[in-house]
Design a protein around this motif. Structure first.
Motif, PDB file in Angstrom:
ATOM      1  N   LYS A 169       0.795  -1.219   0.000  1.00  0.00           N
ATOM      2  CA  LYS A 169       0.000   0.000   0.000  1.00  0.00           C
ATOM      3  C   LYS A 169       0.841   1.291   0.000  1.00  0.00           C
ATOM      4  CE  LYS A 169      -4.580  -0.105   1.029  1.00  0.00           C
ATOM      5  NZ  LYS A 169      -5.507  -0.790   1.914  1.00  0.00           N
ATOM      6  N   PRO A 170       1.918   1.336   0.800  1.00  0.00           N
ATOM      7  CA  PRO A 170       2.734   2.567   0.787  1.00  0.00           C
ATOM      8  C   PRO A 170       3.202   2.952  -0.618  1.00  0.00           C
ATOM      9  CG  PRO A 170       3.462   1.089   2.528  1.00  0.00           C
ATOM     10  CD  PRO A 170       2.417   0.358   1.775  1.00  0.00           C
ATOM     11  N   LEU A 171       3.332   1.958  -1.490  1.00  0.00           N
ATOM     12  CA  LEU A 171       3.802   2.246  -2.856  1.00  0.00           C
ATOM     13  C   LEU A 171       2.803   3.088  -3.647  1.00  0.00           C
ATOM     14  CD1 LEU A 171       5.375  -1.149  -3.910  1.00  0.00           C
ATOM     15  CD2 LEU A 171       6.514   0.907  -3.097  1.00  0.00           C
ATOM     16  N   ASN A 172       1.564   3.108  -3.169  1.00  0.00           N
ATOM     17  CA  ASN A 172       0.533   3.929  -3.807  1.00  0.00           C
ATOM     18  C   ASN A 172       1.002   5.373  -3.932  1.00  0.00           C
ATOM     19  OD1 ASN A 172      -1.824   3.127  -4.923  1.00  0.00           O
ATOM     20  ND2 ASN A 172      -2.824   2.710  -2.987  1.00  0.00           N
ATOM     21  N   LYS A 173       1.764   5.812  -2.924  1.00  0.00           N
ATOM     22  CA  LYS A 173       2.204   7.209  -2.874  1.00  0.00           C
ATOM     23  C   LYS A 173       3.098   7.559  -4.052  1.00  0.00           C
ATOM     24  CE  LYS A 173       1.514   8.446   1.885  1.00  0.00           C
ATOM     25  NZ  LYS A 173       1.658   7.265   2.746  1.00  0.00           N
ATOM     26  N   ILE A 174       3.872   6.543  -4.526  1.00  0.00           N
ATOM     27  CA  ILE A 174       4.712   6.832  -5.691  1.00  0.00           C
ATOM     28  C   ILE A 174       4.034   6.337  -6.966  1.00  0.00           C
ATOM     29  CG2 ILE A 174       6.931   7.011  -4.522  1.00  0.00           C
ATOM     30  CD1 ILE A 174       7.374   4.030  -5.372  1.00  0.00           C
ATOM     31  N   LYS A 175       2.671   6.372  -6.927  1.00  0.00           N
ATOM     32  CA  LYS A 175       1.852   6.101  -8.117  1.00  0.00           C
ATOM     33  C   LYS A 175       1.966   4.686  -8.650  1.00  0.00           C
ATOM     34  CE  LYS A 175       0.292  10.442  -9.234  1.00  0.00           C
ATOM     35  NZ  LYS A 175       1.044  11.651  -9.494  1.00  0.00           N
ATOM     36  N   GLU A 179     -10.827   2.813  -5.279  1.00  0.00           N
ATOM     37  CA  GLU A 179     -11.298   3.878  -4.414  1.00  0.00           C
ATOM     38  C   GLU A 179     -12.721   3.657  -3.933  1.00  0.00           C
ATOM     39  OE1 GLU A 179     -10.450   8.117  -5.653  1.00  0.00           O
ATOM     40  OE2 GLU A 179      -8.566   7.001  -5.972  1.00  0.00           O
TER      41      GLU A 179
END
Lengths: 302, 287, 273
Positions: free
Chosen positions: C144-150, C231
């Motif tokens: 999930k944290p990887l979401n931040k880098i698209k 989403e």
């Protein structure tokens, strides 16, 4: 709830203004063929000026041969396709309006033909939960909905199974449960039995009838199996994108010759009664079931 | 040149906990030029059985003879067998792959190593036989309608000139008129090619009008075998395994149960009409 | 051959390991693999072995079942071991023609074999005790944290689970088309490599056509059921750590520390290389 209250009032003899579930006006859909360079080669009207008005709580059947436009029409009811011309309102919402799309899909669920290509989950219960998950239903309620829906189609005992191990009829019932869990007002079934064996077909039709009679959900059944439309409140017959006939099953099946012109046939019993009538036995027109046939025959013979 | 099945057994995953017997001691003689209907539920073993007939599946027990030779002998030419026992699978249109209809039909005869002229002649004849108009010959098979695709796929097998033609659910997914057209086409094939036809179906109504012999499978065993009349006289047994007799036969049975003297083994619509009309006139005359 | 691959299969049993949160198992497997490649001495492999034996025991998966998974890599193992044996430069023991067996070679081959075997056993233990579903859920949650880098984490995991659902269907379909073409006298076996590749066309074209049709159908069915990406989606089976999961994390931490300390300060070596 609204539906139940309406039903209750109707039973008490109240005259209510019928609510439209699906209403189309001059609905037209064109497929545009293009050649390799992208130039327009030709236009086919898959749906051609259809006017429909389907009331809440109805059981509607749409008949037609392959290529008559019935599946294209069905896909409009779920906003998968948008009309080229004319309008379609689902539960009062215009499908051409982008912001209505998800509300329309919540209201009008859809079951497709191929049982393998519409199950997403790897476990039955997870597949049924897929719709509610997408709608953002809280976890606890998803479990309730999944349980209710699986029970309604008689597949609760299989909730932990892998869909790959189920028969065609069972898979379709899981798909129906998947739509049911979204609590729609209306379910559109696009040839749900075309790829099933007779046993599977019976299972699915039984489940569909229960939805309409017990849960009071509007059902739109698209099929070319005549035996399946016998229980419908109203039948529409399509050909070349147009509605050619409409009426109760009895009215439709009493017109054997017209049906055959539209590449359809009537159930064997109806045909037998028709043949006997032509040979001088005074059977009434549009006999639909073996039971009906036998009752009339007994009258004729006594 | 009949096909003889002698104590044929087929067990999947033998020796494991997942053991399933798909066929149990099947004994059959399939005579030349017969039109046979093979009926059963999904999972009754009928599809497994037909795949034994052209050697696609090897039985785990028993032998299969074609022209008096065991088809699993080491020196038996199984490629030739497949050209002589043609098998059309369910939804055969899913196997089309060539750029145009004609080349696709050529695939089978070409694999037999025939000269080019012969291959093309056979493909042409086969396409004519299934009633496809010339204008479609050089179109992509993927542009045809469902019913046309199915005809092309059937032609692909006919082009090998088989002596036995097996069709697994050839009407699945077609509309009523399409079903009737395919069944009539198969009847014509039977008459013109003088080959044995084995029509696999789960619908009694489909085969009642066409087949001269019906084999009913249940749980991997031959449950009933005989003429339509003989088979449909076992109405109760058929209903017990979840198969229905044709609607008209069912009605005649019910009429008979009411005490009227009718022949309850009637299987076709026209026979039933005649019987009922006769009965009606006799009763009216009597009063 | 395909049947022997246990990597990716699930073994149904009622054990502590099965019940662990998939995230714990994923993190555990990564930690375990890291220890395998951290040092090159016997100590670390003895500790890893102890760890393996302990978890296999807990998982109730029969050892024979796990070992069967190794069959698939036996050839790979032998080839790489042979290369290492004879092509590692060093002090020769015996030599013939251009090849020489060296002490260094023996050590290299030994460590390589041990690492590979341990790697396979460890990761198959994870897949054997975790359903593919839990696995994708676990991956999605961990990434999930990887979401931040698209990185489209939800989409990737959705694709994985759809692939897993359709693999058996496509296998069956392949078998069916192959049989159908064989009924038209297609030959998939004889001939040289070019002929064999050519013979695959009648199999591959229909398979692609049907896969596209399925993909199209599925996309439509998903849209009809209100799927619009990750989403606003809720979860039917959200991942939630239990007490045993925290204990397992603690156990993993202890294992890591022990492995690092012992591996670093008390190294045992074979052949003193």
């Amino acid at each position: 709830m609204k539906v139940y209250i309406r039903h209750f009032l109707q039973k008490k003899g109240w005259k209510l203004i019928d609510m439209s579930m699906i209403k189309t006006k001059k609905l037209t859909f064109e497929y545009i063929h293009r050649d390799e360079e992208g130039n327009v080669e030709g236009i086919t009207k898959a749906v051609d000026g259809v006017d429909l008005d389907i009331k809440e709580g109805d059981f509607i059947a749409i008949l037609g041969h392959n290529g008559s436009g019935k599946s294209t029409l069905a896909k409009h009811m779920n906003a998968i396709l948008s009309p080229s011309e004319g309008t379609i309102y689902v539960a009062g919402m215009d499908t051409r309006d982008e912001k209505n799309i998800w509300d329309i899909r919540k209201n009008a669920g859809m079951v497709f033909q191929n049982p393998d290509n519409q199950i997403i989950g790897q476990v039955v219960e997870e597949d049924v939960g897929f719709g509610p998950e997408n709608m953002g239903v809280p976890t606890k309620e998803i479990w309730q909905r999944v349980e209710e829906s699986l029970k309604a189609v008689g597949m609760y005992a299989y909730r932990k199974h892998s869909p790959n191990k189920l028969s065609g009829g069972q898979k379709q019932r899981v798909s129906i449960a998947g739509v049911l869990a979204m609590h729609p007002k209306c379910i559109v079934l696009d040839e749900p039995t075309a790829m099933l064996d007779p046993q599977g077909r019976k299972e699915v039709i039984r489940a569909v009838r229960a939805l309409n009679e017990v849960e009071n959900i509007t059902v739109i059944l698209i099929t070319h199996y005549m035996e399946e439309v016998v229980y419908a409140d109203k039948v529409f017959v399509m050909d070349k994108g147009q509605i050619r006939m409409e009426g109760t099953p009895k009215e439709i099946f009493s017109q054997v010759d017209e049906l055959q012109k539209l590449r359809l046939t009537v159930p064997q019993v109806t045909l037998l009664a028709e043949e006997c009538r032509k040979a001088g036995m005074p059977f009434s027109k549009g006999i639909l079931t073996t039971k009906e046939f036998m009752e009339e025959l007994q009258c004729l013979l006594s | 040149m009949p096909i003889i099945l002698n104590h044929v057994n087929c067990i999947y995953e033998e020796g494991t906990t997942m053991e399933v017997a798909a066929l149990k001691d099947v004994n059959l003689v399939l005579q030349d030029e017969q039109f046979i209907g093979l009926i059963g539920h999904t999972g009754s073993g009928k599809s497994t059985l037909v795949q034994h007939l052209n050697g696609l599946i090897k039985p785990t027990g028993g032998e299969i003879y074609f022209n008096g030779e065991d088809i699993h002998d080491d020196d038996f030419d199984r490629k030739k067998l497949r050209s002589q026992v043609g098998l059309v699978f369910q939804y055969p249109e899913h196997q089309l792959f060539e750029v145009d209809v004609f080349s696709d039909v050529c695939f089978g005869p070409k694999n037999l190593g025939l000269p080019k002229k012969e291959v093309e002649l056979r493909a042409y004849e086969a396409l004519k036989m299934v009633g496809l108009e010339d204008e479609f010959f050089y179109q992509s098979p993927f542009d045809l309608s469902g019913g046309q695709k199915r005809r092309v796929a059937i032609a692909g097998v006919i082009a090998m000139k088989p002596q036995v033609l097996i069709l697994d659910e050839p009407t699945a997914g077609l509309d009523p008129k399409g079903r009737e057209e395919i069944l009539n086409m198969i009847r014509d094939l039977h008459e013109k090619m003088k080959c044995t036809i084995i029509l696999v179906s789960h619908s009694m109504d489909d085969v009642a009008d066409y087949a001269e012999r019906i084999i009913v499978m249940n749980h991997g065993e031959v449950f009933l075998d005989g003429t339509p009349k003989e088979v449909f006289s076992h109405k109760q047994e058929l209903e017990e395994i979840g198969l229905a007799v044709p609607t008209v036969t069912d009605i005649m049975h019910q009429v008979k149960e009411l005490g009227y003297p009718v022949d309850e083994s009637v299987t076709t619509l026209s026979d039933a009409t005649d019987a009922l009309v006769n009965l009606y006139h006799n009763v009216k005359k009597y009063y | 051959m395909l049947k022997d691959i246990t990597l990716g299969q699930y073994y149904q049993a009622d054990s502590v390991v099965h019940k662990l949160d998939p995230r714990v198992k994923l993190v555990g497997t990564i930690a375990y693999i890291v220890t395998l490649f951290m040092f090159r001495n016997l100590t670390i492999y003895l500790i890893a072995l102890a760890f393996l034996v302990f978890t296999i025991r807990l998982s109730k998966v029969p050892v024979s079942f796990i070992v069967r998974g190794l069959k698939a890599i036996v050839i790979l193992l032998i080839i790489t071991a042979l290369f290492n044996l004879f092509l590692t430069p060093g002090e020769p023991i015996v030599s013939f023609w251009r090849f020489s067996l060296t002490y260094e070679g023996i050590a290299a081959a030994f460590y390589l074999a041990i690492r590979l075997i341990f790697l396979i056993i460890g990761s198959s233990l994870m897949t054997l005790t975790t359903t593919p579903n839990q696995l994708t859920d676990g991956l999605e949650s961990l990434m999930k944290p990887l979401n931040k880098i698209k990185v489209p984490v939800h989409e990737i995991s959705m694709m994985m689970s759809i692939a897993l659902r359709f693999i058996p269907i496509l296998m069956e379909e392949t078998d069916k088309i192959m049989k159908a073409q064989m009924a038209r006298c297609a030959d998939f076996e004889s001939g040289n490599i070019i002929k064999k590749v050519k013979a695959l066309i009648p199999l591959l074209v229909p398979l692609f056509v049907s896969s596209f049709r399925r993909a199209n159908d599925l996309a439509m069915a998903m849209e009809a059921r209100c799927y619009q990406g990750g989403e606003g989606r809720t979860k039917m089976k959200p991942l939630k750590y239990q007490k045993t999961d925290y204990l397992a994390y603690l156990f993993l931490l202890v294992y890591l520390i022990v492995a690092i300390v012992l591996g670093k300060f008390f190294p045992l070596h074979i052949l003193q290389v």
